[in-house]
Design a protein around this motif. Structure first.
Motif, PDB file in Angstrom:
ATOM      1  N   LEU A  67       0.805  -1.225   0.000  1.00 13.56           N
ATOM      2  CA  LEU A  67       0.000   0.000   0.000  1.00 13.56           C
ATOM      3  C   LEU A  67       0.837   1.275   0.000  1.00 13.56           C
ATOM      4  N   ASN A  68       2.156   1.128  -0.063  1.00 14.03           N
ATOM      5  CA  ASN A  68       3.056   2.289  -0.017  1.00 14.03           C
ATOM      6  C   ASN A  68       2.867   3.122   1.246  1.00 14.03           C
ATOM      7  N   VAL A  69       2.707   2.437   2.373  1.00 16.13           N
ATOM      8  CA  VAL A  69       2.587   3.099   3.672  1.00 16.13           C
ATOM      9  C   VAL A  69       3.788   2.669   4.504  1.00 16.13           C
ATOM     10  N   PRO A  70       4.614   3.612   4.927  1.00 19.73           N
ATOM     11  CA  PRO A  70       5.780   3.251   5.739  1.00 19.73           C
ATOM     12  C   PRO A  70       5.378   2.549   7.033  1.00 19.73           C
ATOM     13  N   VAL A  71       6.176   1.592   7.433  1.00 17.29           N
ATOM     14  CA  VAL A  71       5.926   0.844   8.664  1.00 17.29           C
ATOM     15  C   VAL A  71       5.845   1.801   9.850  1.00 17.29           C
ATOM     16  N   GLN A  72       6.612   2.884   9.824  1.00 12.90           N
ATOM     17  CA  GLN A  72       6.577   3.840  10.935  1.00 12.90           C
ATOM     18  C   GLN A  72       5.172   4.441  11.094  1.00 12.90           C
ATOM     19  N   GLU A  73       4.487   4.703   9.993  1.00 14.94           N
ATOM     20  CA  GLU A  73       3.133   5.252  10.065  1.00 14.94           C
ATOM     21  C   GLU A  73       2.165   4.212  10.617  1.00 14.94           C
ATOM     22  N   LEU A  74       2.316   2.972  10.167  1.00 18.45           N
ATOM     23  CA  LEU A  74       1.459   1.898  10.670  1.00 18.45           C
ATOM     24  C   LEU A  74       1.664   1.717  12.170  1.00 18.45           C
ATOM     25  N   ALA A  75       2.918   1.749  12.598  1.00 17.85           N
ATOM     26  CA  ALA A  75       3.227   1.598  14.021  1.00 17.85           C
ATOM     27  C   ALA A  75       2.668   2.771  14.829  1.00 17.85           C
ATOM     28  N   ALA A  76       2.780   3.977  14.297  1.00 18.53           N
ATOM     29  CA  ALA A  76       2.286   5.158  15.011  1.00 18.53           C
ATOM     30  C   ALA A  76       0.775   5.079  15.212  1.00 18.53           C
ATOM     31  N   ILE A  77       0.063   4.646  14.191  1.00 19.95           N
ATOM     32  CA  ILE A  77      -1.389   4.500  14.303  1.00 19.95           C
ATOM     33  C   ILE A  77      -1.726   3.420  15.315  1.00 19.95           C
ATOM     34  N   TRP A  78      -1.013   2.305  15.253  1.00 17.87           N
ATOM     35  CA  TRP A  78      -1.280   1.204  16.181  1.00 17.87           C
ATOM     36  C   TRP A  78      -1.038   1.650  17.629  1.00 17.87           C
ATOM     37  N   ARG A  79       0.021   2.451  17.827  1.00 15.86           N
ATOM     38  CA  ARG A  79       0.338   2.935  19.176  1.00 15.86           C
ATOM     39  C   ARG A  79      -0.618   4.021  19.637  1.00 15.86           C
ATOM     40  N   GLY A  80      -1.345   4.629  18.723  1.00  9.95           N
ATOM     41  CA  GLY A  80      -2.287   5.671  19.101  1.00  9.95           C
ATOM     42  C   GLY A  80      -1.778   7.067  18.865  1.00  9.95           C
ATOM     43  N   ASN A  81      -0.617   7.190  18.242  1.00 12.57           N
ATOM     44  CA  ASN A  81      -0.123   8.518  17.870  1.00 12.57           C
ATOM     45  C   ASN A  81      -1.024   8.987  16.738  1.00 12.57           C
ATOM     46  N   ASP A  82      -1.725  10.073  16.968  1.00  9.73           N
ATOM     47  CA  ASP A  82      -2.750  10.505  16.025  1.00  9.73           C
ATOM     48  C   ASP A  82      -2.157  11.134  14.781  1.00  9.73           C
ATOM     49  N   LEU A  83      -1.896  10.295  13.805  1.00 11.95           N
ATOM     50  CA  LEU A  83      -1.521  10.800  12.486  1.00 11.95           C
ATOM     51  C   LEU A  83      -2.796  10.968  11.684  1.00 11.95           C
ATOM     52  N   PRO A  84      -2.944  12.066  10.997  1.00 10.39           N
ATOM     53  CA  PRO A  84      -4.145  12.215  10.173  1.00 10.39           C
ATOM     54  C   PRO A  84      -4.128  11.178   9.056  1.00 10.39           C
ATOM     55  N   LEU A  85      -5.275  10.604   8.774  1.00  5.45           N
ATOM     56  CA  LEU A  85      -5.342   9.588   7.714  1.00  5.45           C
ATOM     57  C   LEU A  85      -4.959  10.170   6.358  1.00  5.45           C
ATOM     58  N   GLU A  86      -5.123  11.469   6.190  1.00  6.50           N
ATOM     59  CA  GLU A  86      -4.762  12.096   4.916  1.00  6.50           C
ATOM     60  C   GLU A  86      -3.260  12.009   4.673  1.00  6.50           C
TER      61      GLU A  86
END
Length: 89
Positions: A67-86
């Motif tokens: 999906l061309n999504v860096p693992v760091q972004e996936l991890a941040a979302i899983w941890r609850g760091n609020d990255l905007p979905l955009e």
């Protein structure tokens, strides 16, 4: 070996991850993305809907690549760091 039940926090983390993956997949066919990641469409469906809240690390890495999504972004979302979905490409 007995697997410990997931905590409510882990279940919520799985839901956040599923939402991010579903959003990143956007218009792409679920089956196409699943096969590109080397998993079954049913596994991807379970991850996206939160029914599989703690997928294996390798699965997440492969989904991120498909999906061309860096693992760091996936991890941040899983941890609850609020990255905007955009922010997901």
């Amino acid at each position: 070996m007995v697997r410990q039940p997931l905590t409510p926090e882990q279940i919520e983390a799985g839901r956040r991850l599923g939402t991010l993956l579903r959003h990143a997949r956007a218009g792409r066919d679920l089956t196409e993305v699943a096969y590109a990641a080397g998993i079954s469409p049913e596994t991807l469906r379970k991850i996206e809907t939160g029914r599989l809240p703690s997928p294996g690390f390798g699965t997440i890495v492969c989904l991120g690549e498909a999906l061309n999504v860096p693992v760091q972004e996936l991890a941040a979302i899983w941890r609850g760091n609020d990255l905007p979905l955009e922010a997901v490409s």
